[in-house]
Design an enzyme around this catalytic site. Structure first.
Site, PDB file in Angstrom:
ATOM      1  N   TYR A 138      22.255  72.770 -31.023  1.00 24.33           N
ATOM      2  CA  TYR A 138      22.469  71.724 -32.032  1.00 24.33           C
ATOM      3  C   TYR A 138      23.463  70.656 -31.553  1.00 24.33           C
ATOM      4  CZ  TYR A 138      20.015  74.524 -35.554  1.00 24.33           C
ATOM      5  OH  TYR A 138      19.078  75.223 -36.274  1.00 24.33           O
ATOM      6  N   LYS A 189      18.268  86.052 -27.379  1.00 22.91           N
ATOM      7  CA  LYS A 189      16.914  86.005 -26.806  1.00 22.91           C
ATOM      8  C   LYS A 189      17.091  86.155 -25.294  1.00 22.91           C
ATOM      9  CE  LYS A 189      12.459  85.350 -27.290  1.00 22.91           C
ATOM     10  NZ  LYS A 189      11.607  86.366 -27.899  1.00 22.91           N
ATOM     11  N   ASP A 221      13.534  87.662 -32.346  1.00 25.94           N
ATOM     12  CA  ASP A 221      12.233  87.840 -33.009  1.00 25.94           C
ATOM     13  C   ASP A 221      12.186  89.200 -33.706  1.00 25.94           C
ATOM     14  OD1 ASP A 221      12.474  88.700 -30.394  1.00 25.94           O
ATOM     15  OD2 ASP A 221      10.377  88.389 -29.861  1.00 25.94           O
ATOM     16  N   ASP A 245      21.173  80.039 -38.077  1.00 23.84           N
ATOM     17  CA  ASP A 245      20.683  79.119 -39.098  1.00 23.84           C
ATOM     18  C   ASP A 245      19.461  79.732 -39.774  1.00 23.84           C
ATOM     19  OD1 ASP A 245      20.131  76.921 -40.596  1.00 23.84           O
ATOM     20  OD2 ASP A 245      19.657  75.575 -38.931  1.00 23.84           O
ATOM     21  N   ASP A 249      19.307  82.200 -43.570  1.00 22.49           N
ATOM     22  CA  ASP A 249      18.457  81.820 -44.703  1.00 22.49           C
ATOM     23  C   ASP A 249      17.498  82.948 -45.057  1.00 22.49           C
ATOM     24  OD1 ASP A 249      19.612  79.344 -44.997  1.00 22.49           O
ATOM     25  OD2 ASP A 249      17.704  78.298 -45.168  1.00 22.49           O
TER      26      ASP A 249
END
Ligand code: NAD
Length: 354
Positions: A138, A189, A221, A245, A249
């Site tokens: 980001y 990852k 994942d 992020d 959620d």
């Protein structure tokens, strides 16, 4: 204790007013909390032509903690990007160096039916997602849209994490695990990304300082799948900015009620910004029907993390549980047989329970 109160937009002023009532009640019981108000987001733009006005920046810097409502509204959607309400949020996080974002996902027994998952999967759920907030893809440079040699256009971003960035957030994660179930799952990852391989190496190294905490690693994942398959296997989940992020959620929906979810964003000295996870809900603003409990629970997190006042934190949380036990519900968490009340009434009920 000096707290900057930034109500923001939409339902922000309504929900923050309820949290302020709770802080006032603590003051009546001998605490010394000084509250000063400022503008942020669209309210900042309206008041001073800037979503993060200088006066707000000064107030935030000289306060011990910030309590924020929410920002955003349809009327600001066509402003140039630097003037948009969410820029106020990004700028205050950056200015205060808030790199550790803590989001508990806790299912209250009274609200177990609010989740879209089967009650037996989420009943008793209590996990903490720790998201690194100031690094990763980001913020990585270079980024942009460029023209390749063959004339094709290409969008690109850069993912990177420095050792110090990983270490400091890992320490927050292990310390948090020490105060909870002593389990930390680091999500990355590492099978594909070099940044993640490095992340895993540093987290493993930091773990040596916390021998009591059981460390595990999981690919993002798989973590996304496990969160809806068997969420109770987790205690603290530590992860980078982009994975956090998305996962935070996802985890918030395990509880089924966005109006119940608090958050804390901390700097190195536990100065923090506390806010509900939801947005400014312009569709219900001004109607006195918003759920203020996420904001009130954010104030409890402030007591715990910035002021190291576990007693007050637990008192606020117990008061929230008590109003739920009494069957009091705002519209978003209402079910048959309960008593529907408004935002201000809910604030009063929590104060009474406190
Ligand atoms: P939202 O979270 O504001 O609303 C989503 C839905 O949840 C709406 O139906 C809303 O009525 C409901 N809701 C949210 N909070 C509630 C509460 N406390 N009580 C009862 N119901 C509640 O998300 P959105 O609609 O996507 O965004 C609205 C605005 O908020 C946008 O301008 C967006 O940019 C902004 N936003 C701000 C933040 C923030 O300030 N941290 C976060 C997300 C979105």
């Amino acid at each position: 204790m000096k707290i900057a109160i930034l109500p923001g937009d939409g339902i922000g002023p309504e929900i923050v007013a309820q949290a302020a009532k709770v802080l006032d009640a603590l003051n009546r019981h001998g605490m010394k909390i000084e509250m000063e108000y400022g503008h942020i987001g669209g309210a900042g733009y309206d008041a001073a032509g800037d979503p993060f006005p200088q006066a707000t920046e000064k107030l935030a810097l000289e306060s011990d903690a910030v309590l924020l409502g929410a920002v955003g509204g349809y009327q600001y959607d066509n402003l140039p990007r630097p003037m948009r309400p969410e820029q106020g949020l990004l700028r205050i996080r950056k200015k205060l160096g808030l790199f550790a974002n803590l989001r508990p996902a806790l299912v209250y027994p009274e609200l177990v039916n609010a989740s879209t998952l089967k009650p037996e999967l989420v009943s008793g759920l209590d996990i903490m997602i720790l998201r690194e907030l100031t690094g990763d893809i980001y913020f990585g440079q270079p980024r942009g849209i460029r023209v390749l040699e063959n004339g094709e256009r290409q969008g690109f971003d850069t993912m990177h994490y420095s050792e110090s960035e990983i270490r400091r957030v890992a320490h927050v994660g292990f310390k948090s695990a020490m105060k909870r179930g002593k389990k930390l799952c680091s999500v990355d990852k590492a099978n594909v990304l070099d940044t993640s391989m490095f992340w895993r190496e540093i987290v493993t190294d930091v773990a040596r300082e916390y021998p009591e905490v059981e460390l595990s690693h999981m690919y993002v994942d798989n973590a996304a799948m496990q969160l809806v398959r068997a969420p109770k296997q987790f205690d603290v989940i530590l992860t980078g900015n982009i994975f956090g992020d998305i996962l935070s959620d996802e985890a918030s929906m395990l509880t089924g009620s966005i109006g119940m979810l608090p958050s804390a964003s901390l700097d190195e000295n536990n100065k923090g910004l506390y806010e509900p996870c939801h947005g400014s809900a312009p569709d219900i603003a001004g109607k006195d029907i918003a759920n203020p409990l996420a904001t009130i629970l954010s104030a409890a997190m402030m007591m715990r993390y910035t002021f190291s006042d576990e007693v007050s934190a637990q008192r606020i949380e117990a008061a929230v549980r008590s109003v739920l036990k009494q069957g009091l519900r705002t519209a978003d968490i209402f079910e048959a047989g309960m008593k529907k009340i408004g935002c201000a009434e809910m604030g009063d009920a929590v104060v009474a329970a406190l």
